[in-house]
Design a protein around this motif. Structure first.
Motif, PDB file in Angstrom:
ATOM      1  N   VAL A  46      -5.049  -1.562 -11.031  1.00 37.52           N
ATOM      2  CA  VAL A  46      -4.613  -0.435 -10.209  1.00 37.52           C
ATOM      3  C   VAL A  46      -5.769   0.029  -9.325  1.00 37.52           C
ATOM      4  N   MET A  47      -5.580  -0.152  -8.008  1.00 40.60           N
ATOM      5  CA  MET A  47      -6.590   0.315  -7.056  1.00 40.60           C
ATOM      6  C   MET A  47      -5.871   1.070  -5.951  1.00 40.60           C
ATOM      7  N   GLU A  48      -5.791   0.540  -4.716  1.00 41.15           N
ATOM      8  CA  GLU A  48      -5.089   1.266  -3.650  1.00 41.15           C
ATOM      9  C   GLU A  48      -3.586   1.332  -3.890  1.00 41.15           C
ATOM     10  N   SER A  49      -3.089   0.486  -4.791  1.00 45.25           N
ATOM     11  CA  SER A  49      -1.697   0.564  -5.222  1.00 45.25           C
ATOM     12  C   SER A  49      -1.633   0.169  -6.690  1.00 45.25           C
ATOM     13  N   GLU A  50      -0.485   0.418  -7.304  1.00 44.84           N
ATOM     14  CA  GLU A  50      -0.360   0.128  -8.726  1.00 44.84           C
ATOM     15  C   GLU A  50      -0.430  -1.366  -9.020  1.00 44.84           C
ATOM     16  N   SER A  51      -0.106  -2.206  -8.035  1.00 40.35           N
ATOM     17  CA  SER A  51      -0.113  -3.657  -8.260  1.00 40.35           C
ATOM     18  C   SER A  51      -1.130  -4.368  -7.378  1.00 40.35           C
ATOM     19  N   ALA A  52      -2.118  -3.637  -6.875  1.00 40.78           N
ATOM     20  CA  ALA A  52      -3.088  -4.225  -5.929  1.00 40.78           C
ATOM     21  C   ALA A  52      -3.804  -5.438  -6.525  1.00 40.78           C
ATOM     22  N   GLY A  53      -4.259  -5.319  -7.762  1.00 36.62           N
ATOM     23  CA  GLY A  53      -4.965  -6.428  -8.395  1.00 36.62           C
ATOM     24  C   GLY A  53      -4.070  -7.637  -8.614  1.00 36.62           C
TER      25      GLY A  53
END
Length: 545
Positions: A114-121
């Motif tokens: 979780v970075m700029e969105s919940e599924s970014a990684g």
């Protein structure tokens, strides 16, 4: 992708990450960390010294600055197989994407979910694997919110190599994780190197068989050795001082091709191998042996009659690994087996050509012509063939076929063949039959060189203007090998003494040949002859009667 990984894997320089945080600026009191017994893991740590080899690249992609600091401090002195780590930091999936575009040889990626969105990684994992086709990098997901990306679901749907909650990553577990990831990455890259290397071996082996003769074959072998161990523009592993390909029979070393002290054309050819080579070779019992040290490698193959075929390279072998040794051994074994076969075929061809010369010489002896007539005709024919652009291989074939141009004279009675005066009309008709007789005798063979010789025997008395014999052929209807040998035969006949005439001067012969251009001879052949006057005269210096 694969080529980029292999190239970078072997290169010796690296660029410091612009966003790398210096570990000596971090105070351990600034954060909490779970301590465990240092002896439990498989960590390899030690005081950082000037690295001998390029570091392993590790990407940390996480939006928490403290995670970057902790990871770098814990792993700052870690080494795997004597190679340190080099960290690259990214704080979002977008930055991580750029990082992977700039560095195709990242060994391990420690990736937040979780970075700029919940599924970014997870989205970045898809890009790395599917778009970049990068299946080398070991990707470890690290999340502080396991409920957002359940482990079982993530592992089943995404091509990741491990899944860790951030609270799990103790000092020992982090170093153990790094050890496992790098071990797997190294194995995968080595397997890809082996695959790539074997492809190069197959490609290189195929290329050397394209060489038309023994000398070019040997040169090709050495060039392919250099190509085989060059991974990237700046990563040649062999610093060559001398190279050689040759074979040894009894105590005689025959160098077919070489560089430096082993260049056959240098005038300073080493007549025997260095003592280090000889000591290794003299211990050889097996059919094939490959051995190397820091200064040279030698491949040696024992032939059927105990002759020894050798490939040797002297110089510095920088970074020469067991993998390279294996690839070199496979390639050299194939090359030396082929080398033996080519030399055997070469000896058979030499024997055949020697028989051609002996037969042609026997005919000339019977007709009481000078013993070097066929040698000079042969040399002149090759010179003209090369000059008009037939190529070295075809020129060589014409050289070896032309000595049989008068083989049909075997069927001509001695009284006519060796008559000191002018032949009468009836005798002349008998003499002219030698062209067709020669063709008839040779045309029965299906061998290329004999077929070529049959056409030379038939056509070398045809005239460009159509007034020759036996078939009155005109212009380019006459075979090119016939037109070539016609010029060489007449030129030498005029320059030489015969039972029916004295030798002409060279100036007179050149003037006559030029006068008959477009009449008796192909104008292109005469132009070639005149333009190579100095080389023509050098043939007569070398092969005097």
């Amino acid at each position: 992708m694969r080529g980029a990984v292999l190239q970078s894997y072997f290169q010796s320089d690296w660029i410091d990450s612009e966003r790398e945080v210096e570990t000596d600026m971090i105070d351990e009191d600034d954060f909490e960390f779970i301590d465990e017994d240092e002896s439990e893991g498989a960590a390899q740590t030690g005081a950082m010294t000037e690295p001998l080899y390029k570091p392993w690249k590790v990407a940390i992609i996480d939006d928490e600055e403290q995670i970057h600091k902790v990871t770098k401090m814990v792993l700052g002195e870690y080494q795997f197989h004597g190679r340190p780590l080099q960290f690259f930091s990214a704080y979002s999936a977008a930055e991580g994407r750029e990082l992977f575009q700039q560095h195709h040889d990242i060994a391990v990626c420690l990736l937040d979910v979780v970075m700029e969105s919940e599924s970014a990684g997870l989205d970045l994992v898809k890009d790395i694997r599917a778009i970049d086709h990068n299946h080398f990098t070991r990707i470890v997901l690290r999340t502080g919110q396991p409920g957002q990306a359940p482990e079982e679901e993530v592992i089943s749907r995404y091509d990741i190599n491990d899944y860790k909650e951030k609270t799990e990553l103790t000092r020992t577990k982090l170093t153990t994780l790094m050890h496992a990831c790098l071990k797997t990455y190294e194995f995968i890259v080595q397997q890809e190197q082996m695959k790539s290397g074997l492809e190069k071996v197959l490609e290189s082996t195929a290329k050397i068989f394209e060489s038309p003769n023994l000398g070019e074959f040997a040169q090709g072998v050495m060039l392919q050795i250099l190509s085989l161990f060059k991974f990237g523009d700046d990563a040649a592993l062999l610093k060559i001082d001398h190279m050689m390909a040759g074979y040894e029979k009894g105590q005689n070393l025959r160098i077919i091709a070489g560089t430096g002290d082993y260049d056959p054309n240098s005038g300073n050819v080493v007549k025997k191998l260095p003592d280090g080579f000889l000591n290794d070779i003299n211990q050889q019992q097996e059919r094939f042996r490959f051995y190397y040290d820091d200064n040279y490698f030698v491949a040696s193959y024992l032939g059927k009659e105990q002759e020894r075929y050798i490939l040797a390279i002297c110089g510095a072998l920088e970074g020469f690994t067991p993998l390279h040794s294996k690839l070199a051994s496979i390639y050299c074994h194939n090359a030396l087996v082929a080398f033996e076969n080519i030399i055997l075929n070469d000896e058979i061809e030499q024997a055949q050509w020697e028989m051609v010369y002996l037969l042609g010489g026997a005919v000339e002896t019977r007709s009481k012509e000078t013993g070097n007539h066929i040698t000079r005709v042969s040399e002149l024919s090759e010179l003209l063939a090369n000059k008009i652009g037939l190529g070295s291989k075809q020129a060589e074939l014409i050289k070896w076929a032309s000595p049989l141009h008068d083989v049909g004279k075997i069927a001509i009675p001695d009284a006519i063949l060796n008559k000191p005066g002018k032949l009468d009309a009836e005798e002349w008709q008998v003499m002219k039959t030698h062209a067709e007789e020669g063709y008839r005798m040779l045309a029965k063979s299906n061998k290329r060189i004999i077929q070529l010789a049959s056409r030379i025997a038939r056509d070398h008395h045809e005239h460009w203007n159509g007034k020759g014999y036996p078939n009155g052929l005109k212009g380019e209807a006459i075979s090119v090998e016939g037109r070539i040998t016609a010029v060489a035969d007449v030129f030498d006949a005029l320059c030489s003494r015969r039972c029916y005439k004295p030798a002409w001067s060279y100036d007179k012969v050149f003037a006559y040949m030029e006068e008959m251009s477009g009449e008796q001879f192909d104008p292109d052949m005469i132009s070639a002859l005149i333009s190579e006057k100095e080389r023509v005269l050098s043939i007569y210096e070398r092969f005097k009667d």
